[in-house]
Design an enzyme around this catalytic site. Structure first.
Site, PDB file in Angstrom:
ATOM      1  N   SER A 764       0.797  -1.225   0.000  1.00 35.64           N
ATOM      2  CA  SER A 764       0.000   0.000   0.000  1.00 35.64           C
ATOM      3  C   SER A 764       0.835   1.285   0.000  1.00 35.64           C
ATOM      4  O   SER A 764       0.292   2.363  -0.116  1.00 35.64           O
ATOM      5  CB  SER A 764      -0.965  -0.001   1.175  1.00 35.64           C
ATOM      6  OG  SER A 764      -0.254   0.169   2.366  1.00 35.64           O
ATOM      7  N   LYS A 807      -6.200   3.713   9.002  1.00 38.37           N
ATOM      8  CA  LYS A 807      -5.245   4.626   8.370  1.00 38.37           C
ATOM      9  C   LYS A 807      -5.754   6.067   8.412  1.00 38.37           C
ATOM     10  O   LYS A 807      -5.022   6.990   8.758  1.00 38.37           O
ATOM     11  CB  LYS A 807      -5.004   4.201   6.924  1.00 38.37           C
ATOM     12  CG  LYS A 807      -4.139   2.956   6.823  1.00 38.37           C
ATOM     13  CD  LYS A 807      -4.012   2.510   5.377  1.00 38.37           C
ATOM     14  CE  LYS A 807      -3.033   1.343   5.261  1.00 38.37           C
ATOM     15  NZ  LYS A 807      -2.993   0.818   3.893  1.00 38.37           N
TER      16      LYS A 807
END
Ligand code: ADP
Length: 862
Positions: A764, A807
């Site tokens: 990611s 996140k």
């Protein structure tokens, strides 16, 4: 003796009347006579060395006549006569020859008879021999049955040389009836005598053998009944001899009784009874008996059949869940659904709940709440670091110090068969050579198997089917797949700042005040102080550290109140240094003792929130969070309401941002991780960790060299590959991005990912690496306060990533204003808390070029 006779023909002989006795030739017997005429008769016969004729009376009559006597009798010799003082005599007579009465003459001196001898007649001698032989054999059998037979009879039988002699000896000594004896005595033919004896002996033998058989059977039956009694008595006696008292024996009985009262399944009871018996036979001080006793105590301590009644009120359950936890709407709803279904179908074999989320998000305490809502007992074990299967399933009791595994230990603690059982950190179990704890857990959690869970120590199955299992984990990835399949996952993501402050104010602070014994005191936290604690003293997704810091703070307030010296501890204190919990109560009563307001000013350090003069770092610090003047700077800590002496006043204190610094020391987390200045080559990625989300700064710089790509910061393989992909993508699109022509050949590029504590792997970070690279190559800083995440492909697509919630929360926590996410993750932001979505901007992209264009607005060319 044949042919030779002692008879004198036509000579009358005195008659000796016998009652029960039948006298045979060769027999020597004693005899008593007390009637005067008979005594006289016998004395005269003895004196004249005369024989007498002994015959028996048919029945006992006073003055017998001829017919009252048996006509068959025996000629007898008086061997000895002894006159006794009472006038009676005792004679010993010996049978000599058989005879039959010919004539009977009663006189006044006594009875006299004329006798005809019975001379045995013999024919067919071999047949007689055969008969004799078979009689001797039958007699042998008889000896076997009739053990009390006097040995002299046996020897005289053996010594008999004549068949009639044999019949006489046996006839006189066998246990035969009077009639049988008279018959034997009377037969003339030897063959008849032998035959008759053989029949009698055979039937006697048969009877004796039957008797023996019956005796044997009876004895056997008796033995069986008596054996146990006998043996028990024996054991008791042995135990007594060995110095064991009844108490030890009773102990085994008592244990058995205790186990019986727990009403365990039959299989368990059978085993328990067996082991209790064994215990009672062991030496009480022996190690084996110790092991067995502990084992039986375990069995007796387990619940086996006790159950608590479920509370089936869903409204109430909902209320309890709300009472214990802030928000958590989705998890609570799913828990209520779950409870409702379980209550509709009591024995439903449902999935196991698994709460997944970062530490300190209330997973454990939610489990506890579920128990409270259902009215069930609660037990918890931590699986973190469990490697050995035996920790779950126990050691065999042959091991020294063996114990049941954690499951059974907790069931004992629960005391019921249907507790809520929390298995904490199920993602942290390991397996190695000591067996696989996961497979043991699988058995625990599998409704098809767990009704008969076998612990190695217990050896008997234990029913876990009534238990409601709840598991917790930080991450789903590390849970073994078969276990994961059994669980219904409920995600509990981290909290936003706002949520944390609500949790702190409404739950943690009241709880900590209560736990530290300051319930009666009035301690307040200013919102700014709470925020300071959240921002500068903790950096986490959950609230665990926040709770710890708040606890510390409250204890320190209490401690200072006492340490002032003006305040005394309560009487019952033992004078030792006050610590922990005791402090709280001590503080309240001590502070309440202050009756004079003036005293306050003499108590340094207690004044609410005022920093001590010796702390320059905090005195001149600005408190931007604090709206308006800090009210609590006014001495407000101790405001005793001392209208009347002796009346206790509540302890008051308001925690301000300043008092936070004063009690907890310097701030621990400033916004260091987020580079406050904008720099070329710096990009803020977002990473997911088990501890929740975190920011992941990536730095890139360009050096003259040979086109090398240098990667530092302990990157994982996947991340290294992402970096290479980013590098290749930029090389392929160098022109579009206005990159120096020579960059692939003449420029080394160094990518570094600082902050060593974060595990750095996963795809990611693709977009972050590309952005950092591009910014370094162009020398243009990226847009300010933008955090990004997204996997990239070589052709420049941006792919979806996981852990969006965590996140984004991390970015929010770190004061980012914008997040750049893959287009495919747009749906994931719907579940974010409002204060996050309202305060942040979200930019979505499916193309790397577009994403980079947003991050790095194109320069004027040239
Ligand atoms: P976990 O098991 O997730 O690591 P804990 O259950 O130990 O976390 O929670 C830590 C502390 O935070 C507990 O005292 C718990 O009550 C508190 N807590 C966490 N989330 C909440 C919430 N939503 N509302 C109230 N208290 C909470």
């Amino acid at each position: 003796m044949i042919g030779k006779t002692l008879f004198t023909p036509m000579k009358e002989l005195p008659l000796l009347p016998l009652k029960e006795l039948i006298l045979f030739p060769h027999m020597v017997v004693p005899f008593f006579a007390d009637s005067a005429p008979l005594v006289k008769l016998l004395e005269e016969a003895h004196k004249g060395n005369q024989l007498v004729f002994a015959t028996s009376l048919k029945k006992d009559v006073k003055n017998p006549l001829e017919n009252d006597f048996n006509s068959v009798g025996t000629l007898a010799k008086i061997l000895q006569l002894l006159r006794l003082p009472d006038g009676s005599v005792r004679i010993i007579i010996e049978g000599k020859e058989r005879g039959v009465i010919q004539r009977f003459t009663p006189r006044k001196e006594g009875y006299f008879v004329l006798i005809k001898p019975i001379i045995p007649s013999r024919d067919n001698l071999p047949e007689l021999k055969g008969l004799e032989k078979s009689i001797r054999e039958a007699f042998k059998d008889y000896q076997g049955y009739y053990k009390q037979l006097p040995p002299e009879i046996v020897s005289s039988v053996e010594a008999a040389t004549d068949p009639d002699q044999l019949v006489d000896i046996l006839g006189g000594n066998l246990k035969l009836s009077k009639e049988q004896k008279i018959q034997l005595l009377g037969f003339t033919k030897t063959r008849r005598r032998l035959e008759h004896l053989a029949v009698l002996l055979a039937s006697e033998n048969e009877m004796l053998s039957l008797q023996k058989e019956i005796n044997l059977k009876v004895r056997k039956r008796m033995e069986k009944n008596q054996k146990e009694y006998f043996l028990n008595e024996k054991i008791r006696e042995i135990n007594r001899e060995l110095g064991r008292d009844e108490e030890d024996l009773d102990e085994a009985k008592e244990l058995e009784e205790r186990i019986r009262r727990k009403n365990p399944p039959q299989e368990v009871m059978d085993k328990a009874v067996k082991e209790c018996r064994r215990l009672s036979k062991l030496q009480p001080m022996s190690p084996e008996s110790g092991v067995l006793r502990t084992y039986l105590e375990w069995i007796s301590d387990l619940p086996w059949s006790e159950r608590s009644r479920d509370i089936k009120d869903i409204q109430r359950a909902a209320r309890i869940l709300d009472e214990d936890h802030y928000n958590m709407k989705k998890p609570k709803e799913r828990i209520l659904d779950f409870i409702a279904v379980r209550q509709l179908k009591a024995n439903l074999k449902g999935p196991i709940l698994c709460f997944v989320g970062p530490p300190g998000t209330g997973k454990t305490s939610l489990g506890k709440s579920v128990a409270r809502a259902l009215g069930r007992e609660f037990v918890r074990i931590s699986l973190g670091g469990v490697r050995d299967e035996a920790e779950i399933r126990g050691h065999r009791k042959t091991y020294i110090g063996a114990l049941p595994g954690k499951i059974i230990q907790s069931m004992k603690k629960a005391g019921v068969m249907n507790p809520v059982f929390l298995l904490d950190e199920i993602d942290k179990i390991n397996s190695d050579f000591r067996g696989d704890p996961a497979s043991a857990l699988l058995e625990v959690l599998d409704p098809e198997q767990n009704f008969s869970f076998v612990d190695h120590y217990l050896e008997v199955p234990f029913d876990l089917s009534g238990v409601m299992f709840i598991t917790t984990a930080n991450s789903l990835h590390s849970i073994p797949a078969p276990l994961r399949d059994r669980m219904e996952v409920i995600e509990i993501p981290g909290y936003t700042e706002y949520e944390k402050s609500c949790i702190a104010t409404d739950f943690i602070i009241p709880k900590q005040i209560e736990e530290n014994g300051l319930a009666e005191a009035q301690i307040k936290f200013q919102p700014a102080a709470v925020l300071k604690l959240i921002r500068e003293y903790t950096m986490e997704s959950g609230v665990r550290n926040l709770e710890r810091e708040i606890g510390n703070l409250i204890r320190k307030i209490a401690r200072e109140a006492i340490a002032s010296g003006k305040l005394t501890l309560p009487e019952e204190s033992d004078g030792s240094t006050p610590t922990g919990e005791a402090l709280g109560e001590a503080a309240v009563s001590a502070v309440s003792a202050v009756l004079n307001e003036n005293a306050l000013e003499q108590v340094p350090g207690i004044e609410g929130g005022d920093p001590p003069p010796s702390a320059p770092s905090t005195t001149d610090r600005e408190e931007p969070e604090s709206p308006g003047p800090d009210l609590t700077a006014v001495p407000a800590a101790l405001i005793p309401k001392a209208d009347k002496p002796g009346k206790t006043a509540p302890f008051r204190y308001t925690v301000t941002p300043r008092s936070v610094v004063k009690f907890l020391g310097k701030e621990r987390f400033t916004e260091d991780r987020v580079y406050s200045e904008v720099r070329p080559g710096l990009a803020h990625g977002m990473a997911w960790t088990e501890m929740g989300g975190t920011l992941l700064p990536v730095e890139a710089s360009v050096l003259t060299g040979s086109g090398e790509l240098i990667l530092t910061g302990s990157l994982g393989d996947v991340m290294k590959e992402s970096a290479k992909a980013a590098h290749s993508f930029l090389r392929a699109h160098a022109e579009e991005f206005h990159l120096p022509e020579e960059f692939p050949q003449k420029m080394d590029i160094h990518i570094h990912v600082p902050e060593g504590a974060i595990p750095k792997d996963g795809p990611s970070a693709g977009i972050t690496l590309t952005a950092a690279l591009l910014s370094a190559l162009t020398g243009v800083p990226l847009r300010e306060k933008v955090a990004m995440t997204g996997e990239i492909t070589l052709t420049g697509r941006v792919l979806a990533i996981g852990g969006v919630k965590e996140k984004v929360l991390a970015a929010h926590r770190n004061k980012m204003t914008t997040v750049l996410l893959p287009e495919a993750n747009r749906k994931d932001t719907a579940e974010l808390p409002r204060e996050v979505t309202s305060q942040m901007e979200f930019v979505y992209t499916a193309s790397l070029k577009e994403g980079l264009a947003y991050l790095l607005p194109p320069r004027e060319s040239g």
